[in-house]
Design an enzyme around this catalytic site. Structure first.
Site, PDB file in Angstrom:
ATOM      1  CG  HIS A  22     -65.225 -44.636  40.485  1.00 45.76           C
ATOM      2  ND1 HIS A  22     -65.423 -45.269  41.691  1.00 45.76           N
ATOM      3  CD2 HIS A  22     -64.218 -45.328  39.862  1.00 45.76           C
ATOM      4  CE1 HIS A  22     -64.575 -46.294  41.787  1.00 45.76           C
ATOM      5  NE2 HIS A  22     -63.846 -46.348  40.686  1.00 45.76           N
ATOM      6  CD  GLU A  23     -63.031 -44.831  36.243  1.00 50.46           C
ATOM      7  OE1 GLU A  23     -61.780 -44.801  36.308  1.00 50.46           O
ATOM      8  OE2 GLU A  23     -63.699 -45.809  36.626  1.00 50.46           O
ATOM      9  CG  HIS A  26     -59.376 -44.252  39.989  1.00 54.61           C
ATOM     10  ND1 HIS A  26     -58.995 -44.713  41.226  1.00 54.61           N
ATOM     11  CD2 HIS A  26     -60.467 -45.002  39.627  1.00 54.61           C
ATOM     12  CE1 HIS A  26     -59.805 -45.692  41.601  1.00 54.61           C
ATOM     13  NE2 HIS A  26     -60.716 -45.870  40.662  1.00 54.61           N
TER      14      HIS A  26
END
Length: 436
Positions: A22-23, A26
């Site tokens: 998920h990170e 980003h």
């Protein structure tokens, strides 16, 4: 007990991997767009390990319940210098002003010595949206991959058209007998000459590819003689089957029940893992998205039901919200069950895929500090710029989201409260999927 612990550990590792991806969702677009990223952290709480590579510190924290990347200038510089006393704070030192000042001060630290062109708030709207969407989309992609491997790689347990057992007689309704008596009628399949190992090819002139299709035809012809073709020892054999009438209780979509007369033959199918077409995995993932959206939309009511069941000891809804404690406990129970290893792996993959769907949907809720809140602010900035351009006005300054920090704090408190409720429910009144 050891297998239970192994299951929990595997799920924790899977959750950590999901957060890490998920990170990364980003991090990668942020770096591609030139934004300075100070930290990439997996987990919350005290730092267990970290290492700096270039301008970014990469690390792991103690609690696997989240993660974050720290980007320069998530918010535009405050009009009042960070730490300065505003008139509102000077008059009453209100909590609102103090919270805003703290947020502005934290934001100012990320801007220290950074070229303004490398700040998040200076990016075009679409780049800001791409960065914030990257995390949830990574969870969706991971869920699609897991479901694809589950359905098209491992396969799902299904009843096949191969006959496993043939009943010798039709036992009376409610009978607990395990053997036939002289008074019992011969089972239709046995009378027709169907044998274990036969493969059902067609019934009533219709070719069948699954036992469900064959069962539907049998149920639709109570008392009717229908032609049946089976494959036996490499060749096809034609038989005649006359299903007997059987009373079954049927539950409608509205919850009402009725008794219907259907056909019964007395055959049991062989269960095997069947690999599904490659599109079934993605289709299942998106169906799960719809189901989770409904759960989130009705979250207050579902949390009330969870609290009610917790304090009254009622049975919890298996489709209701659950914390990582509940997911971990289910993973441990699955790992400890007396089932083939492949079956246990399949269930745990399904749990992890569903968890990633939940992360995808929940992070898109349009409230700060969730990704959806940042996306909403970016889109609001884009709308304001479009209106200003349409009216021939100067381009407005980016929205100062630090002024929303008090509202964000309320959201955080609600999220913490929700987490505490679900933690307690998963410990003292867990969801029963595998029996009490």
């Amino acid at each position: 007990m050891l297998l239970f612990v192994v299951g929990v550990v595997v799920m924790v590792i899977g959750l950590g991997a999901s957060i890490a991806l998920h990170e990364i969702g980003h991090l990668v677009p942020a770096k591609l767009f030139g934004v300075r990223v100070g930290q990439y952290m997996i987990g919350m709480g005290p730092t267990l390990w970290s290492r700096r590579r270039g301008e970014t510190e990469y690390g792991i924290k103690a609690l696997p319940v989240g993660g974050y990347i720290s980007m320069a200038g998530m918010y535009p510089p405050a009009q009042v210098a960070a730490g300065a006393s505003t008139p509102r704070a000077a008059r009453g030192r209100r909590m609102y002003a103090t919270l805003v000042q703290d947020a502005q001060a934290a934001n100012a630290e990320t801007l220290d010595g950074v070229d303004e062109s490398r700040t998040f708030h200076r990016l075009p709207v679409w780049k800001r949206v791409v960065i914030m969407l990257g995390g949830p989309v990574m969870n969706l992609v991971l869920a699609v991959v897991l479901f694809a491997v589950l359905f098209s790689g491992i396969g799902m347990q299904q009843a096949t058209t191969t006959v496993s057992q043939v009943a010798e007689c039709v036992l009376p309704a409610g009978s607990t007998a395990t053997e036939c008596s002289a008074a019992d009628a011969e089972a239709p399949a046995h009378a027709a000459g169907i044998l274990p190992g036969d493969v059902l090819v067609s019934l009533d002139g219709t070719e069948v590819e699954s036992f469900a299709e064959a069962s539907a035809i049998i149920q639709a012809h109570p008392g009717d003689a229908i032609p049946v073709v089976v494959e036996r020892d490499g060749s096809e054999t034609s038989l005649t089957l006359t299903p007997v009438e059987n009373q079954v209780e049927v539950t409608a979509d509205d919850g009402t029940t009725s008794v219907e007369t259907v056909g019964y033959a007395g055959v049991t199918a062989t269960v095997a893992r069947i690999q599904e077409p490659i599109w079934v995995g993605p289709q299942t993932a998106f169906e799960n998205v719809g189901a989770v959206v409904q759960i989130v939309a009705n979250l207050p009511a579902r949390l009330y039901d969870t609290a009610y069941d917790l304090f009254t000891g009622g049975e919890r809804d298996a489709d209701g919200p659950m914390s990582v404690v509940g997911v971990g406990r289910l993973a441990g129970e699955v790992a400890a069950t007396d089932a083939p290893v492949l079956d246990r792996i399949a269930v745990m993959m399904s749990l992890l895929a569903s968890l990633n769907i939940a992360l995808f949907v929940f992070n898109l809720v349009p409230l700060l500090p969730l990704d959806g809140g940042h996306i909403l602010i970016a889109l609001w900035d884009g709308l304001r710029r479009a209106v200003a351009k349409l009216l021939g006005r100067p381009e407005p300054k980016p929205t100062d989201a630090t002024k929303l920090v008090p509202v964000t704090l309320v959201v955080v408190v609600l999220l913490v409260g929700m987490g505490a409720l679900l933690f307690a429910a998963d410990i003292f009144n867990p969801v029963q999927l595998l029996g009490g």
